[in-house]
Design an enzyme around this catalytic site. Structure first.
Site, short mmCIF file in Angstrom:
data_model
loop_
_atom_site.label_atom_id
_atom_site.label_comp_id
_atom_site.label_asym_id
_atom_site.label_seq_id
_atom_site.Cartn_x
_atom_site.Cartn_y
_atom_site.Cartn_z
N ASP A 71 32.00 44.07 32.09
CA ASP A 71 31.40 45.06 31.20
C ASP A 71 29.90 44.76 31.17
O ASP A 71 29.46 43.83 30.50
CB ASP A 71 32.01 44.93 29.80
N GLU A 95 32.50 48.46 34.95
CA GLU A 95 32.34 49.72 34.23
C GLU A 95 31.05 50.39 34.68
O GLU A 95 30.02 49.75 34.82
CB GLU A 95 32.29 49.48 32.72
N ASP A 142 32.67 42.50 24.07
CA ASP A 142 32.38 42.60 25.50
C ASP A 142 33.50 42.03 26.37
O ASP A 142 33.82 42.57 27.43
CB ASP A 142 31.06 41.90 25.82
#
Length: 174
Positions: free
Chosen positions: A10, A70, A142
């Site tokens: 992430d 992502e 996260d």
């Protein structure tokens, strides 16, 4: 299907979440999770180097086969989007340099794969990550998002492998 080690990421310049799972078909096993944090007061180049070194260590120590990242969401603030883009570039470079196959997923696709809807909230994603990977513990923020990215790729991979096997077994039209 053979088990494969996936590292979900992430992206963030301040904090990049990471999560490692092993996937064997639909079976998932938690391995590790954490965050690579950079010094917000350091110059950009130093922060990017710090991120690269942190990721390189994670990739080395966890020996992942695949990195799932992502995709960037464009923010209203162009500076924030640019900084996030720098971080993503470092993440993609570090994963490729480690010899990993790299896949990217939109936030909505990740939420849909983990929660069932692309409009899921962060707390719903974290709850489903804890449900799917109970040994991960009380994972939030996260690291939860990074594990969700890894879970998303595991689901996509399992589906692709099943589809490929079905197509190989289908009769060839004459």
């Amino acid at each position: 299907m053979a088990a494969i080690r996936l590292i979900g990421l992430d992206p963030g310049l301040q904090k990049t979440g990471w999560g490692v799972i092993e996937a064997d078909g639909n079976r998932l096993r938690f391995v590790a999770r954490g965050v690579v944090a950079t010094d917000g007061q350091a110059p950009m180049a130093s922060r990017l180097l710090e991120l690269y070194r942190g990721l390189t260590e994670i990739f080395r120590s966890h020996e992942g086969h695949v990195a799932a990242v992502e995709e960037t969401v464009v923010n209203r603030n162009p500076d924030t989007s640019l900084r996030l883009g720098h971080a993503r570039g470092v993440i993609l470079l570090a994963a490729a340099h480690a010899g990993m196959e790299v896949h990217e997923y939109a936030a909505k696709a990740i939420k849909r794969a983990v929660v069932g809807t692309g409009a899921a909230e962060k707390r719903q994603v974290a709850m489903m990550v804890r449900t799917l990977l109970p040994s991960a513990g009380a994972v939030t923020g996260d690291a939860a998002d990074a594990l969700a990215v890894a879970i998303c790729h595991a689901h996509h991979r399992a589906t692709a492998l099943r589809l490929d096997a079905a197509l190989r077994m289908a009769p060839v039209p004459s």
